[in-house]
Write an enzyme that holds these catalytic residues in place. Structure first.
Site, PDB file in Angstrom:
ATOM      1  CE  LYS A 190       3.713  -4.646  -8.976  1.00  0.00           C
ATOM      2  NZ  LYS A 190       2.320  -4.934  -8.572  1.00  0.00           N
ATOM      3  CB  SER A 239       2.896  -7.144  -5.199  1.00  0.00           C
ATOM      4  OG  SER A 239       2.204  -6.581  -6.283  1.00  0.00           O
ATOM      5  CB  SER A 291      -0.582  -5.117  -6.039  1.00  0.00           C
ATOM      6  OG  SER A 291      -0.237  -6.383  -5.567  1.00  0.00           O
TER       7      SER A 291
HETATM    8  N1  GLN Z   1      -1.519  -9.547  -2.315  1.00  0.00           N
HETATM    9  C1  GLN Z   1      -2.345 -10.045  -3.363  1.00  0.00           C
HETATM   10  C2  GLN Z   1      -1.762 -11.313  -3.907  1.00  0.00           C
HETATM   11  O1  GLN Z   1      -0.758 -11.711  -3.460  1.00  0.00           O
HETATM   12  C3  GLN Z   1      -2.526  -9.006  -4.419  1.00  0.00           C
HETATM   13  C4  GLN Z   1      -1.409  -8.909  -5.369  1.00  0.00           C
HETATM   14  C5  GLN Z   1      -1.658  -7.959  -6.510  1.00  0.00           C
HETATM   15  O2  GLN Z   1      -2.604  -7.187  -6.493  1.00  0.00           O
HETATM   16  N2  GLN Z   1      -0.809  -8.061  -7.524  1.00  0.00           N
HETATM   17  O3  GLN Z   1      -2.301 -11.900  -4.785  1.00  0.00           O
END
Ligand code: GLN
Length: 488
Positions: A80, A155, A179
């Site tokens: 990532k 994400s 994420s």
């Molecule tokens: N979707 C969650 C958020 O927007 C988790 C994101 C993540 O784990 N980086 O915070």
């Protein structure tokens, strides 16, 4: 060279050892596949062909000299784009870091490299990890390889889409509130979120420092166990890493699920959960029973409070962590500004996208004098209650089994205009990060429209061996994780 989509990490390694193909052939085939298929899904932000081929040549030389191949010798993987990679652009999928090239590697990248792994590219995600669909990237929208009109989750959507499409054997990713697990679930692959502190965060662009965890998106539980053994462990460069020794995770793969006590949290099997998701979960529960696990119902009463507690904690930390992007030290710097204050204001206004700005503003508000007690402090108190829910449950049971997402992958654009709807997509994943416990997402079915469905196993802190034990038993008994999307 064999078709890459038929190769597992284990088979690729055996192929290299037996000289069925060279590391150069394996890496070249992966690069060609990326060139051919990535235009359809847009999983990659950067492809590092040159450095990957150089490393492949080094691996081949080792093999030629009769040296023993390292655990990941010659194996291509992606990361990532929040992992700092020396000499390779690292953007956090945000315009503010568009041209940022780190001068050092994140610890996890370094450890994978030391084990012979070859970084093939950096994957797309929601900028700074803020989102659940990868639509918040400032550069491109990643498509779900199972259906290109659907989101890959987020994400870490690029990482999950890449692994599902056999563009690299695994992807290094990050999970603050889902994420890793949610995109793994949406793309039909395996996702591991580790215990807080199990893997070093050094060199990873921060979202919420008390919630961020480094983990993996893989083709199987077996691969996750192998790779965690490589990246886990204390790091002098991250004071929050745990001193506990790293066990031999491969041992737990052999133990089976028999006699494991698995709890079903009532609050996760709510009405409103998609019927096809519910049905797949019910079948998975039956499968675990057949494998000898004991199933019982448990309660995590503070589950409904998890979303506000998570988002308040997360965005408060965001407002502090993202203060460093000032237009001077990193990345984008406004060329029009004449005064120092304008330089800060303009660089940040130009460099950050709408979701990043929303979170910085809300977080600053939650931490400001007069509101701190009502918002941030309250969120920390609720966080404590959430942790107690888990502690109490784990006195009776070994693991929890729950859905990852209340619904299957949704359409691109479907929730993009409604940030609150997007935040609610995380209802089952954000709960575990405030408690610091690990979770393992596994594919467990498909909708009738051929979209992946996933479940997650959650355990107490440092219970990764138990997660692997149960996850491996499930994957030996099922073949959901072996299904591949047809992208040709
Ligand atoms: N979707 C969650 C958020 O927007 C988790 C994101 C993540 O784990 N980086 O915070």
């Amino acid at each position: 060279m064999k078709d890459l989509s038929d190769l597992t990490l284990k088979k690729a390694r055996a192929g290299l050892e037996n000289k069925d193909f060279s590391a150069k052939e394996l890496v070249s085939a992966t690069l060609e596949r990326i060139q051919k298929l990535d235009p359809k899904i847009s999983a990659f932000l950067t492809v590092c062909a040159e450095s990957a081929l150089k490393q492949a040549a080094a691996a081949d030389e080792m093999i030629a000299r009769g040296k023993k191949l390292q655990a990941l010798g010659g194996i291509p993987f992606s990361a990532k784009d929040v992992f700092s990679t020396r000499g390779i652009k690292t953007t956090a999928a945000s315009k503010i870091l568009e041209n940022y090239i780190p001068v050092y590697d994140a610890t996890a990248i370094k450890r994978l490299g030391a084990a012979g792994g070859i970084l093939i590219g950096k994957t797309n995600h929601d900028a700074f990890g803020f989102g659940s669909s990868t639509e918040n990237s400032d550069f491109q929208v990643t498509h779900n390889p199972w259906n290109r009109d659907k989101v890959p989750g987020g994400s870490s959507g690029g990482s999950a889409a890449a692994v599902a499409s056999s563009l690299g054997f695994f992807s290094l990713a990050e999970d603050t509130g889902g994420s890793i697990r949610q995109p793994a679930c949406f793309c039909g692959v395996t996702g591991l979120k580790v215990t807080y502190g199990r893997v070093s965060r050094y060199g990873v662009i921060a979202y919420g420092s008390s919630l961020d965890t480094i983990g993996l998106i893989t083709q199987s539980v077996e691969d996750a166990a192998l790779l965690l053994g490589i990246i886990a462990g204390q790091d002098p460069l991250d004071a929050t890493t745990l001193p506990d020794p790293v066990p031999d995770y491969s041992q737990s793969l052999k133990q089976g699920a028999s006699e494991l006590k698995i709890g079903l949290p009532q609050e996760y099997f709510i009405t409103g959960i998609d019927p096809e998701v519910k049905q797949s979960l019910d079948e998975a529960v039956k499968k675990f029973e057949e494998l000898g696990a004991k199933i019982e119902s448990v309660s995590l009463p503070h589950t409904p409070d998890a979303i506000p507690a998570y988002y308040l904690s997360g965005i408060s930390e965001v407002s502090a962590n993202l203060a460093r992007y000032d237009g001077i030290r990193f990345g984008h710097s406004s060329s029009e500004a004449r005064k120092l204050e304008d330089l800060y204001l303009e660089s940040r206004a130009q460099g950050f996208g709408p979701e990043v700005k929303r979170r910085i503003m809300l977080g600053t508000y939650a931490l400001s004098a007069g509101y701190y007690d009502a918002f941030y402090k309250k969120a920390q108190q609720v966080r404590h209650l959430i942790k107690q829910d888990f502690d109490r449950a784990f006195q009776k049971i070994d693991l929890l089994l729950a859905p990852v997402s209340p619904f299957p992958p949704f359409g691109i654009g479907e929730k993009a205009e409604d940030p609150l709807q997007m935040w609610l997509a995380d209802i089952f994943t954000v709960t575990i990060n405030p408690a610091g416990v690990p979770g393992l997402a596994l594919p467990c079915g498909f909708t009738k429209n051929n979209l992946p469905i996933g479940l997650q196993l959650i355990g107490p802190q440092l219970s990764e061996p138990t997660l692997f034990r149960a996850g491996q038993a499930f994957q030996v008994a099922t073949d959901w994780h072996q299904k591949k999307p047809n992208l040709e």
